[in-house]
Design a protein around this motif. Structure first.
Motif, PDB file in Angstrom:
ATOM      1  N   SER A  79    -115.476  -4.254  76.148  1.00 31.82           N
ATOM      2  CA  SER A  79    -116.946  -4.185  76.207  1.00 31.82           C
ATOM      3  C   SER A  79    -117.535  -5.222  77.161  1.00 31.82           C
ATOM      4  O   SER A  79    -118.651  -5.068  77.640  1.00 31.82           O
ATOM      5  CB  SER A  79    -117.556  -4.339  74.809  1.00 31.82           C
ATOM      6  OG  SER A  79    -117.351  -5.638  74.322  1.00 31.82           O
ATOM      7  N   ASP A 121    -111.431   0.147  84.321  1.00 28.31           N
ATOM      8  CA  ASP A 121    -110.893   1.517  84.246  1.00 28.31           C
ATOM      9  C   ASP A 121    -110.361   1.839  82.856  1.00 28.31           C
ATOM     10  O   ASP A 121    -110.422   2.982  82.409  1.00 28.31           O
ATOM     11  CB  ASP A 121    -109.769   1.719  85.277  1.00 28.31           C
ATOM     12  CG  ASP A 121    -110.294   1.772  86.706  1.00 28.31           C
ATOM     13  OD1 ASP A 121    -111.512   1.977  86.878  1.00 28.31           O
ATOM     14  OD2 ASP A 121    -109.495   1.604  87.640  1.00 28.31           O
ATOM     15  N   ARG A 123    -111.532   1.190  80.066  1.00 26.65           N
ATOM     16  CA  ARG A 123    -112.599   1.615  79.142  1.00 26.65           C
ATOM     17  C   ARG A 123    -112.647   3.136  79.000  1.00 26.65           C
ATOM     18  O   ARG A 123    -113.022   3.661  77.961  1.00 26.65           O
ATOM     19  CB  ARG A 123    -113.967   1.143  79.660  1.00 26.65           C
ATOM     20  CG  ARG A 123    -114.215  -0.332  79.555  1.00 26.65           C
ATOM     21  CD  ARG A 123    -115.435  -0.719  80.387  1.00 26.65           C
ATOM     22  NE  ARG A 123    -116.606   0.084  80.059  1.00 26.65           N
ATOM     23  CZ  ARG A 123    -117.558  -0.275  79.202  1.00 26.65           C
ATOM     24  NH1 ARG A 123    -117.492  -1.449  78.590  1.00 26.65           N
ATOM     25  NH2 ARG A 123    -118.591   0.498  78.957  1.00 26.65           N
ATOM     26  N   ASP A 124    -112.288   3.844  80.081  1.00 27.15           N
ATOM     27  CA  ASP A 124    -112.403   5.301  80.104  1.00 27.15           C
ATOM     28  C   ASP A 124    -111.117   6.024  79.711  1.00 27.15           C
ATOM     29  O   ASP A 124    -111.023   7.240  79.840  1.00 27.15           O
ATOM     30  CB  ASP A 124    -112.837   5.761  81.510  1.00 27.15           C
ATOM     31  CG  ASP A 124    -114.159   5.141  81.920  1.00 27.15           C
ATOM     32  OD1 ASP A 124    -115.035   5.013  81.039  1.00 27.15           O
ATOM     33  OD2 ASP A 124    -114.314   4.775  83.098  1.00 27.15           O
ATOM     34  N   ILE A 125    -110.116   5.275  79.270  1.00 27.44           N
ATOM     35  CA  ILE A 125    -108.855   5.894  78.856  1.00 27.44           C
ATOM     36  C   ILE A 125    -108.829   5.954  77.324  1.00 27.44           C
ATOM     37  O   ILE A 125    -108.662   4.922  76.665  1.00 27.44           O
ATOM     38  CB  ILE A 125    -107.639   5.098  79.388  1.00 27.44           C
ATOM     39  CG1 ILE A 125    -107.706   4.973  80.919  1.00 27.44           C
ATOM     40  CG2 ILE A 125    -106.332   5.752  78.963  1.00 27.44           C
ATOM     41  CD1 ILE A 125    -106.700   4.026  81.526  1.00 27.44           C
ATOM     42  N   PRO A 126    -109.005   7.137  76.748  1.00 26.35           N
ATOM     43  CA  PRO A 126    -109.080   7.233  75.277  1.00 26.35           C
ATOM     44  C   PRO A 126    -107.820   6.740  74.574  1.00 26.35           C
ATOM     45  O   PRO A 126    -107.896   6.173  73.488  1.00 26.35           O
ATOM     46  CB  PRO A 126    -109.283   8.737  75.034  1.00 26.35           C
ATOM     47  CG  PRO A 126    -109.732   9.299  76.330  1.00 26.35           C
ATOM     48  CD  PRO A 126    -109.156   8.432  77.395  1.00 26.35           C
TER      49      PRO A 126
END
Length: 201
Positions: A79, A121, A123-126
């Protein structure tokens, strides 16, 4: 009528089971990302060189921000990743003391910036795991340590050169092979001595 009740009852049981499974998966993922981990602090600039870097606002900002990463969870790191990347981008882009405008120092800043971009990057990898965030955080701290290490080395070299009182023409140095930091220091020393001589005459 009974058939409709049976179908509705069966549907409720199936949907409840699916919700429970989803909740279990969520809860399994959440704890690992919320576990607080302890990180080593990045190498600092030596106290004897604090004076030379006291006005370097961008460097201070990155140092203070990374100080927050000593006890932190993977979730908190992700975050804060965008803000960290922005601070490092400013450190890389904004003007810095002239002696640090050299390729070897810029290379260290580029490495640090690339590591922070990689964190953003994530952050967008579940499927990202807490361990992967942990590894990336350590890379960023090590990269910033390398930046501070280089600052210490450059300032140490400058201080050593400033302490030399002998004119290069008397010790046979090839002045064409002296780097810009050395040349500047030597020229400043010679200029200072010339000014002192002029005053004494």
């Amino acid at each position: 009528m009974k058939n409709i009740i049976y179908v509705l009852g069966l549907f409720c049981i199936i949907s409840c089971n699916e919700t429970k499974e989803d909740t279990i998966v969520e809860n399994k993922d959440k704890p690992s990302m919320s576990i607080v981990r302890k990180y080593a602090t990045a190498k600092k600039i030596s106290p004897i060189y604090q004076e030379e870097t006291k006005d370097w606002a961008e460097l201070k900002a990155v140092d203070e921000f990374l100080g927050r990463f000593q006890n932190v969870s993977a979730k908190e790191i992700l975050s804060n990743s965008i803000e960290l990347e922005g601070l490092v981008a400013s450190l890389k882009k904004e003007s810095k003391p002239e002696m640090f405008n050299i390729p070897s120092f810029k290379a260290r800043l580029n490495i640090l910036h690339n590591e922070t971009l990689r964190l953003v990057d994530m952050r967008d990898i579940p499927a990202i795991t807490a361990n992967e965030v942990d590894v990336q955080t350590k890379k960023i701290i090590n990269s910033f340590s390398a930046v501070n290490d280089k600052i210490n080395t450059i300032l140490s070299k400058k201080r050593f050169e400033d302490a030399i009182d002998i004119d290069v023409k008397y010790i046979g140095l090839d002045s064409t092979k002296i780097d810009s930091v050395s040349k500047k220091s030597i020229n400043e020393n010679l200029q200072r001595k010339l000014e002192e001589k002029t005053k004494n005459q």
